[in-house]
Design an enzyme around this catalytic site. Sequence first.
Site, PDB file in Angstrom:
ATOM      1  N   HIS A 121       0.955  -1.326   0.236  1.00 63.56           N
ATOM      2  CA  HIS A 121       0.112   0.047   0.098  1.00 63.56           C
ATOM      3  C   HIS A 121       1.041   1.300  -0.082  1.00 63.56           C
ATOM      4  O   HIS A 121       0.279   2.234  -0.378  1.00 63.56           O
ATOM      5  CB  HIS A 121      -0.864   0.159   1.138  1.00 63.56           C
ATOM      6  CG  HIS A 121      -0.667   0.445   2.466  1.00 63.56           C
ATOM      7  ND1 HIS A 121      -0.306  -0.727   3.408  1.00 63.56           N
ATOM      8  CD2 HIS A 121      -0.585   1.571   3.112  1.00 63.56           C
ATOM      9  CE1 HIS A 121      -0.017   0.063   4.475  1.00 63.56           C
ATOM     10  NE2 HIS A 121       0.100   1.195   4.375  1.00 63.56           N
ATOM     11  N   ASP A 144       1.023  -7.681   2.446  1.00 66.98           N
ATOM     12  CA  ASP A 144       1.333  -6.352   2.075  1.00 66.98           C
ATOM     13  C   ASP A 144       2.805  -5.774   1.971  1.00 66.98           C
ATOM     14  O   ASP A 144       3.226  -5.063   2.695  1.00 66.98           O
ATOM     15  CB  ASP A 144       0.675  -5.436   3.219  1.00 66.98           C
ATOM     16  CG  ASP A 144       0.266  -3.878   2.834  1.00 66.98           C
ATOM     17  OD1 ASP A 144       0.968  -3.630   1.821  1.00 66.98           O
ATOM     18  OD2 ASP A 144      -0.368  -3.280   3.396  1.00 66.98           O
ATOM     19  N   SER A 181       3.948   2.328   8.430  1.00 67.77           N
ATOM     20  CA  SER A 181       3.656   1.121   7.647  1.00 67.77           C
ATOM     21  C   SER A 181       4.948   1.207   6.816  1.00 67.77           C
ATOM     22  O   SER A 181       5.588   2.090   6.409  1.00 67.77           O
ATOM     23  CB  SER A 181       2.542   1.784   6.518  1.00 67.77           C
ATOM     24  OG  SER A 181       1.354   1.234   6.922  1.00 67.77           O
TER      25      SER A 181
HETATM   26  N1  ARG Z   1      -5.006   0.724   7.741  1.00 69.30           N
HETATM   27  C1  ARG Z   1      -3.709   0.672   7.232  1.00 69.30           C
HETATM   28  C2  ARG Z   1      -3.082   2.186   7.418  1.00 69.30           C
HETATM   29  O1  ARG Z   1      -3.641   3.130   7.859  1.00 69.30           O
HETATM   30  C3  ARG Z   1      -3.630   0.288   5.795  1.00 69.30           C
HETATM   31  C4  ARG Z   1      -4.394   1.243   4.873  1.00 69.30           C
HETATM   32  C5  ARG Z   1      -4.317   0.506   3.297  1.00 69.30           C
HETATM   33  N2  ARG Z   1      -5.113  -0.537   3.066  1.00 69.30           N
HETATM   34  C6  ARG Z   1      -6.431  -0.353   2.677  1.00 69.30           C
HETATM   35  N3  ARG Z   1      -7.197  -1.372   2.416  1.00 69.30           N
HETATM   36  N4  ARG Z   1      -7.012   0.855   2.234  1.00 69.30           N
HETATM   37  O2  ARG Z   1      -2.768   2.949   6.498  1.00 69.30           O
HETATM   38  N1  ASP Z   2      -1.640   1.585   7.941  1.00 65.85           N
HETATM   39  C1  ASP Z   2      -0.740   2.720   8.716  1.00 65.85           C
HETATM   40  C2  ASP Z   2       0.294   3.160   7.823  1.00 65.85           C
HETATM   41  O1  ASP Z   2      -0.027   3.219   6.531  1.00 65.85           O
HETATM   42  C3  ASP Z   2      -0.210   2.088  10.141  1.00 65.85           C
HETATM   43  C4  ASP Z   2      -1.084   2.237  11.060  1.00 65.85           C
HETATM   44  O2  ASP Z   2      -1.729   3.227  11.422  1.00 65.85           O
HETATM   45  O3  ASP Z   2      -1.119   1.489  12.051  1.00 65.85           O
HETATM   46  O4  ASP Z   2       1.241   3.879   7.999  1.00 65.85           O
END
Ligand code: ARG
Ligand code: ASP
Length: 713
Positions: A84, A219, A648
Amino acid sequence: MIKRSFLLSAVIVPAVMAFAQQYGGMWIPTEVNEKEMKEMGMKISAKQIFDPSKPSIKDAVVQFNGGCTAEIISPQGLLLTNHHCGYGQIQKHSTVQNDYLADGFWANNPNAELPNPGVTVDFISDIKEVTDQVLGGTLLTEGTAAENLINKNIEDVKASFKLEPWQKVVIKPMYYGNKYYAFIIETYKDVRLVGAPPSSIGKFGSDTDNWVWPRHTGDFSLFRIYADKNNKPAEYSKDNVPYQPKYFLPVSIKDKQENDFTFVFGFPGRTTEYLPSIAVEQIMNQIDPAMISVREVALKTLDEKMRADQQTKIKYASKYASIANYWKKWIGEVEGLKKSNAVQKKEAYEKKLMDQNKAIIPTISELNRLYSQQALYAVNRAYYTEIIRNAETLALANHFSNYIENYEEGKMDEATLANFKKRISAIYKDFDPELDAQVTAKVLALYANKTRVKFLPTGFDQYKDANANLSKIEEMSKNSVITGRGTFNGTTAAADIDKVFQNPTTLIQQLKKDPLMILFQSLKDVYSEKVEGYYAAYQKHIDIAQKKFMAQQMETDKDRKFFPDANSTLRVTYGKVAGSNPRDAVYYGYQTHLAGVMEKYVPKDYEFDVPKKLIDLYNTKDYGVYKDKTGDVPVNFTATNHTTGGNSGSPALDANGNLIGLNFDRQWEGTMSDINYDPKFSRNIMVDTKYILFIIEKYADAKWLLNEMKIVK
Ligand code: ARG
Ligand code: ASP
């Protein structure tokens, strides 16, 4: 059993209170709690993590393109980050014929790696505390005079560093301005795409599984840093060579056990762990719910059409995911704040502090007064910023409005104009104005209903009904330059943005007659006049009081080890591999496996499809060295590391400093960790290195990449 031991340790052993990481912790790498880390199992020294003069782990950790984190895993500058995080680059190289998002991409030699002009990675070569130099002399002044002096001191400190031509220095406040730190940064600019699994691995579970444990997402993506002949940063050139790092991370494929020591090294973006209880209560009861409600309307509207129409689904997939990400996070955050009794905990803490130090009493009452008075403006601001964030018609109107303002104030230079065009075009790309007219109609109704009359333009009552709004908005949208539908200068902004911006004077004349612009401008004017200024004025006082409160917490609570809130600087967090007990009778294991991917498999589904080759590997159990003691391949695991957005792509390391996982998310029940970390619920989620290497070797047949790495068995 597990529950009982939790209770016992909390109730009977108050010594637990001295445990630095109990409040979470994102430590400045030059100030880690080496003793506690060692007690928890770390076998290396703090110097091996960060040493400005000798190769250390920090030389393998970079900020990736200003947001995520990435790490070097080979002597040839091979870089690992999340799928991502590399998503935009993978998307840019994709075409209908070569859809790397759908099918994955694997270079089979360095020449096949794909350049990404504009993408950068930042190394931190040194960190120095510069508090005395920055704050020196400021105690005698206050207000604007102090601010000016601080800014001047910062410039002087910056100038005092002897830098190489490829270095820069950035000075960041910590602890709300009670301390300052200088970061020496080296930026590399030639970063090439090496490999990425298909989204059905790299984004497996998509929005449904986002922020959720148990998780089964691969990921990750691979890049490589290139440098000039002297191993120094250079713009992209085909003559550049793979960067030779001072240090790279060995990759461990050893089995993990619950309670194994682990630490995460990366660039967490923003946390607010030291707010007074009143601020937390406001976030939980007012701000988050306001933002959630706007996004809910947008998501519901998009979802209806995305379900009905495949083309819309593709067009809005990325926008939808981005709106849904924080929508879902805030819902988890509110729930977690309630469940962890964050407000009561903070209140009790404030009481304890006030008992110990009377000087804190006026600070708390000042904060209470300021937050109560600001509330009204803060909530309105939350609604306003979210409607503009989520209704693209309003976002466009806002850009055009800022364009006019910049132009009329004589601030429009080439770079600013290019920036406007870029932001506006980014919206037109994958834009469905009819669909967005529906979103706009609904969020305007929400705004009209939720906003005090005095913060609305006269006559805005007529926008309280979403259905009635729709015909009005659609009528305005259809002929408007800003939606890219109405023609101007013989074209539309969506078709030829350069041509539309050719003659600013006539464009501005036209914009000022545009009914959609007029509507938006009236909202914006009242907001600027009656909300924004007041909000900011209160915030300025809150910042001053918060700085004092922070200092008072630190001088009063001597037993607690404090760490500065995250601010996109390099940090170390540590914890243990652990499952959790998020609800009564629910226990989460710490590790998921490939069998779990197959349990979730839904053929052809856009979130839960599984590529055929992975199914074959599963069926033939062709796991090589990548299976663990259970005989299955581990996919994701959780630990108690305190992480946030920006972490991330961060490396998760074991007691010996070997890479064991790639951080990418947190579990929903613990996302309040940005405000109130709770070791009972807060878990970070990582991709297991075994799964990463399994995919590279067995799925992608990219063994040449494994040959570069140092694999610890
Ligand atoms: N929750 C994670 C973060 O805040 C991953 C986001 C990317 N994945 C998604 N399905 N949108 O970045
Ligand atoms: N998914 C988040 C990021 O892209 C990480 C988190 O918020 O735990 O940095």
